[in-house]
Write an enzyme that holds these catalytic residues in place. Structure first.
Site, PDB file in Angstrom:
ATOM      1  N   ASP A 386       6.217  -2.740   0.659  1.00 15.16           N
ATOM      2  CA  ASP A 386       5.496  -2.100  -0.443  1.00 15.16           C
ATOM      3  C   ASP A 386       5.486  -3.039  -1.637  1.00 15.16           C
ATOM      4  O   ASP A 386       5.868  -4.205  -1.541  1.00 15.16           O
ATOM      5  CB  ASP A 386       6.155  -0.763  -0.785  1.00 15.16           C
ATOM      6  CG  ASP A 386       7.593  -0.944  -1.259  1.00 15.16           C
ATOM      7  OD1 ASP A 386       7.935  -0.398  -2.314  1.00 15.16           O
ATOM      8  OD2 ASP A 386       8.371  -1.647  -0.581  1.00 15.16           O
ATOM      9  N   HIS A 737       6.195  -3.719   9.131  1.00 16.02           N
ATOM     10  CA  HIS A 737       5.683  -2.746   8.163  1.00 16.02           C
ATOM     11  C   HIS A 737       5.442  -3.481   6.851  1.00 16.02           C
ATOM     12  O   HIS A 737       6.367  -3.759   6.089  1.00 16.02           O
ATOM     13  CB  HIS A 737       6.695  -1.613   7.966  1.00 16.02           C
ATOM     14  CG  HIS A 737       6.240  -0.580   6.984  1.00 16.02           C
ATOM     15  ND1 HIS A 737       5.239   0.314   7.253  1.00 16.02           N
ATOM     16  CD2 HIS A 737       6.638  -0.318   5.712  1.00 16.02           C
ATOM     17  CE1 HIS A 737       5.041   1.092   6.205  1.00 16.02           C
ATOM     18  NE2 HIS A 737       5.877   0.726   5.251  1.00 16.02           N
ATOM     19  N   ASP A 786       7.717  -2.052  17.737  1.00 18.40           N
ATOM     20  CA  ASP A 786       7.058  -3.116  16.970  1.00 18.40           C
ATOM     21  C   ASP A 786       5.687  -2.605  16.540  1.00 18.40           C
ATOM     22  O   ASP A 786       4.666  -2.964  17.109  1.00 18.40           O
ATOM     23  CB  ASP A 786       6.940  -4.382  17.827  1.00 18.40           C
ATOM     24  CG  ASP A 786       6.399  -5.566  17.035  1.00 18.40           C
ATOM     25  OD1 ASP A 786       6.174  -5.412  15.818  1.00 18.40           O
ATOM     26  OD2 ASP A 786       6.185  -6.639  17.633  1.00 18.40           O
ATOM     27  N   GLU A 795      10.589  -2.411   9.276  1.00 20.62           N
ATOM     28  CA  GLU A 795      10.474  -2.859   7.898  1.00 20.62           C
ATOM     29  C   GLU A 795      11.013  -4.276   7.767  1.00 20.62           C
ATOM     30  O   GLU A 795      11.866  -4.717   8.540  1.00 20.62           O
ATOM     31  CB  GLU A 795      11.255  -1.920   6.978  1.00 20.62           C
ATOM     32  CG  GLU A 795      11.090  -2.211   5.497  1.00 20.62           C
ATOM     33  CD  GLU A 795      11.828  -1.218   4.619  1.00 20.62           C
ATOM     34  OE1 GLU A 795      11.424  -1.042   3.467  1.00 20.62           O
ATOM     35  OE2 GLU A 795      12.809  -0.612   5.092  1.00 20.62           O
TER      36      GLU A 795
END
Length: 895
Positions: A386, A737, A786, A795
């Protein structure tokens, strides 16, 4: 050897979505008479009749809460359905969703939508097919009309639509059930016989890499280290193995060591110990000649002293890629596909980070009031997938990079590799400063901006904001400069303030000879932070339902005794002041190095019972390393005790390695949830840092062997045959991610650069994707997918890549250093005649040597067996050894 086999039907999902899962995850091609031909359907799960639902999964947003399961349909034997439980309807219709992603709609194609849906309460459902992210264009939605559901009555929908827009590979089939659509909670909604049919579409047939019976480090092994492979076999008897080179010639053979059932993977395993084979080369592989199997082999691997030479630089490059507030550009990005504009520099649509306000007062922070002000908090590293920036996570990450440099400086290799100026590929190279310190400084400068000034709020001046991130989560497939979300400073915390004090004190002593002004400023701000933390010792970053933002991770921590100890250690080593010395010596964590966190009390609740030494929430081990490494005024006996405690912790992990079938240093957690935790791979990496220091302080090569075992697990010798690192191994990490490196979201986004490590197996099922894809009774070591949507297993973060960089650099550079009292690992001690490695030379060695020469399938120490030192082991050596045992020869080697 049959290295690949063809799979079709639903197993194509592994390629279409670019994932690799345990074979139990996949549903087979359904033969439903109610639905069109499976091969012409864009969906990969339609009937749920095998008890599986992936890639269908749920999504919660803006207060929504739900759960899901595949259940039997009452009164319909053999028929199952996807059941969604709406627990809290949330604020909006999209607060509760069930969806299927990975859909491409092609311009001009006509599609047939079909599904059957019902509920146990009167409610409405909004169904749509459209974009996964902004601008959320909808291509089909029943003309914007929700469907009305009557309790107990099935509704079957069948509609056609034509894709009149350009081809779009970012689509999802979604059902919204929250907000104004919902019934009184809780209630159930069922979905079955769902289809998206296109007669012009044909599911592709692809090749999928099978899992071999022999699991190895898919990159390779260091010549001097112990080398193990793990064989998956239920045989209780030893199996013959052969090691072949790239020319398919047998170079070594022996018999496996049966180990039985491995608890964490539920595999029955054997070991292959080929430690004595040290010949460097590429493309080695194992074969099991007596095993009748299509997978009786291993992936290829190398034996080389430089297997980590490139990997360490790739691992460090991650931090440049994650910089905020600067364009990522060539020649530093490694490829044009990884370049991007600067993010969060106050240019629309960004709402940060040049003028970020404090979080508005609400019930969530009723006990932690803060004044309104704005701060420029540009720079730093994006924490993970993020766009948030977190002081506590950044703290342990930046400490690890600076510790790499400090150790290199003390060990006399700071003028080499990543440590020297010009060694890394970053914009600051050749500026006169060590490159790794330049990279760390990018984060430290951001930290400084997170400290509260007297002008902003005199009541908490010196304290540090816990984090800064978006108001709400953004979708995957969004570059930082495209982020439209408002951003806020979350309230200060004692934990963040002490992370700040510790790392700025560390930075001050490392920069004092390069930039005294910067170093002095770091130390001044660190001491201000220390005093502020003493004044406010219990402002905790607690976990509350909204503490994630929901646009960021909570990083809750309600015990900070470990952070106080760590900060005192760093401040003392930098300043020598008695204030800090007295504090750390009176801490319950004095000289502590956890082997399993929480054993001595005080560790963060999330970490109690977990095997490991330190995390962002449990930091006392960082302070102990600093005391053990850097010259300071503590008594010599205390420094030695710190070093002994480091070795003792490492010894316990070596015991774990010997118990584990795949030879890894962690075991299942001993807390109420058990299994493997979020970021399990990072626990192993941090353990390897401690093993490295154990080798530095003792010279015992068993700790190096433990590090090699840890790396082998991470690079493929595991229950999933998975390398958890991008760009390395036959089955590398491909879909982390991340909001930029997400080709699963859209082909317009690049695959990740090499050298990034994933969090790895997490058996606590903490995201909808892993929950949908993996059965709850899956062994903990196999609870991984995955997939870009699995944030709890796939992540990537700064505090995981930092120890990965530390460990790869250490293993690559170990030949540059001989530890005090230690043996150069490139030149292990040779005991001529001790063929079986038991430390003695007697008739059992002659028997072992004879069996080896006759190719009886045993392994020996070939260096010791070469008793005439001619570089070969043959019958001449056997004759000489027999004469030595009979005392006809006094000394070996004998030429």
């Amino acid at each position: 050897m049959n290295f690949r086999r063809m799979l079709c039907a639903a197993i194509v999902l592994t390629i279409v979505l670019s994932i690799m899962l345990p074979s139990t995850v996949f549903a087979l091609e359904d033969k439903s008479s109610k639905l069109p031909d499976y091969k012409n359907d864009l969906l990969y799960e339609r009937t749920f009749d095998e008890g599986l639902c992936f890639p269908w999964h749920t999504c919660e947003d803006s207060g929504g809460k739900c759960d899901f399961a595949v259940v039997d349909v009452p009164g319909e034997p053999g028929n199952k359905a996807f059941r969604l439980t709406v627990i809290d309807k949330g604020q909006n219709k999209w607060s509760v969703q069930m969806r299927h992603r990975g859909i491409t709609l092609e311009q001009g194609h006509t599609y047939t939508v079909r599904f059957t849906i019902w509920s146990d309460k009167s409610c409405r459902v909004y169904a749509k097919i459209g974009q996964m992210g902004e601008p959320y264009t909808e291509y089909w939605n029943n003309n914007w009309n929700p469907f009305n559901l009557t309790p107990g009555q099935k509704l079957t929908v069948e509609q056609n639509f034509t894709m009149n827009y350009p081809t779009d590979d970012t689509c999802e089939f979604t059902f919204h059930l929250g907000g104004e659509l919902a019934a009184g909670t809780p209630y159930y909604v069922y979905l079955d016989d769902v289809s998206l049919y296109d007669p012009r579409f044909v599911k592709p047939v692809e090749y999928v890499l099978p899992q071999p019976d022999v699991r190895v480090n898919q990159v390779g092994y260091l010549p001097f280290a112990k080398k193990y492979a793990t064989v998956v076999s239920s045989s209780t008897s030893p199996l013959k193995w052969q090691l072949l080179n790239s020319a398919n010639q047998v170079v070594l053979e022996g018999n496996t060591i049966p180990k039985g059932l491995d608890k964490d993977s539920q595999d029955y395993v054997h070991w292959i110990d080929f430690s004595n084979f040290k010949t460097e080369g590429k493309g080695y592989y194992f074969k099991l000649p007596t095993v009748n199997s299509d997978t009786n082999y291993s992936h290829p691997f190398d034996i080389s002293a430089d297997i980590y030479s490139k990997m360490k630089f790739d691992a460090l490059a991650f931090f440049y890629h994650k910089r905020s507030g600067i364009p990522i550009e060539m020649p530093y990005a490694g490829g044009e596909q990884w370049t991007r504009p600067a993010g969060h520099i106050g240019i629309e649509p960004n709402k940060g980070d040049t003028n970020v306000p404090t979080w508005p007062q609400d019930d969530e922070y009723a006990g932690r009031p803060q004044k309104y002000y704005t701060k420029d908090v540009t720079g730093g590293w994006y924490d993970a997938g993020d766009h948030g920036k977190y002081v506590v996570n950044g703290g342990i990450a930046v400490w690890t990079l600076m510790n790499m440099y400090e150790r290199a400086k003390i060990r006399g290799i700071a003028n080499q590799g990543a440590y020297k100026d010009g060694g890394m590929n970053i914009p600051e190279r050749n500026n006169g400063y060590p490159d790794i310190l330049d990279e760390a400084r990018w984060e430290i400068e951001f930290f400084k901006k997170m400290q509260v000034t007297e002008k902003e709020d005199p009541s908490i001046a010196g304290m540090v904001h816990h984090k800064i991130h978006d108001f709400r989560w953004t979708a995957l497939g969004m570059l930082p400069h495209e982020d439209p979300q408002p951003r806020y400073l979350r309230p200060v915390s004692t934990a963040a303030t002490l992370n700040f004090a510790a790392t700025l004190a560390q930075s001050a002593r490392l920069w004092k000879d390069y930039d005294p002004t910067f170093a002095a400023d770091c130390l001044e701000k660190a001491e201000i932070a220390w005093q502020a933390a003493l004044k406010h010792p219990d402002i905790y970053a607690e976990y509350t339902p909204g503490s994630g933002g929901p646009g960021g991770g909570p990083y809750n921590d309600d015990y900070v005794g470990d952070e106080f100890y760590w900060a005192a250690c760093e401040l003392y080593v930098t300043t020598g002041k008695d204030e800090y010395k007295n504090y750390l010596m009176n801490s319950p964590h004095y000289l502590e190095m956890p082997a399993k966190m929480g054993e001595n009390g005080g560790a963060n609740g999330e970490d109690n019972g977990l095997w490991g030494c330190f995390t962002w929430g449990t930091t006392q081990g960082l302070g102990t390393i600093t005391l053990a490494l850097v010259e300071n005024g503590l008594p010599a006996t205390d420094i030695q005790k710190a070093r002994n405690n480091i070795a003792k912790a490492a010894d316990r992990w070596l015991e774990n390695i010997e118990e584990q079938g795949y030879r890894l240093p962690i075991k299942q957690a001993e807390d109420e949830r058990g299994g493997y935790p979020w970021g399990s791979n990072s626990f192993i990496l941090n353990q390897m840092i401690v093993m490295g220091y154990a080798y530095d302080f003792t010279g015992n090569s068993k700790y190096l062997d433990g590090m090699q075992d840890g790396m082998s697990y991470l690079l493929g010798r595991n229950g999933l045959d998975q390398s958890y690192v991008t760009g390395y191994g036959e089955r590398p990490l491909q879909n982390p991610h991340d909001r930029f490196w997400t080709p699963q979201t859209s082909k317009k986004f690049p695959a990740p650069p090499p050298g990034i490590i994933a969090g790895g197996p997490n058996s606590r099922f903490e995201d909808p994707t892993i929950t949908a894809a993996v059965k709850k009774d899956t062994p903990p070591q196999k609870c991984y997918i995955d997939h870009t949507d699995s944030w709890s297993t796939n992540e990537i973060t700064v505090n995981w890549n930092a120890p990965f960089a530390w460990v790869t650099a250490y293993l690559d550079e170990i030949d540059l250093i001989t530890p005090p009292g230690g043996v150069d690992p490139e030149e292990p001690e040779v005991i001529y005649g001790d063929c079986n490695g038991d430390g003695k030379v007697n008739s059992t060695d002659a028997v072992a040597l004879k069996r080896y020469i006759l190719r009886s399938g045993i392994s020996i120490n070939t260096d010791n067996a070469d008793v005439n030192a001619d570089g070969r082991v043959n019958s001449t050596d056997l004759a000489i050894l027999k004469r030595y045992i009979l005392k006809e020869i006094d000394v070996l080697p004998h030429k």
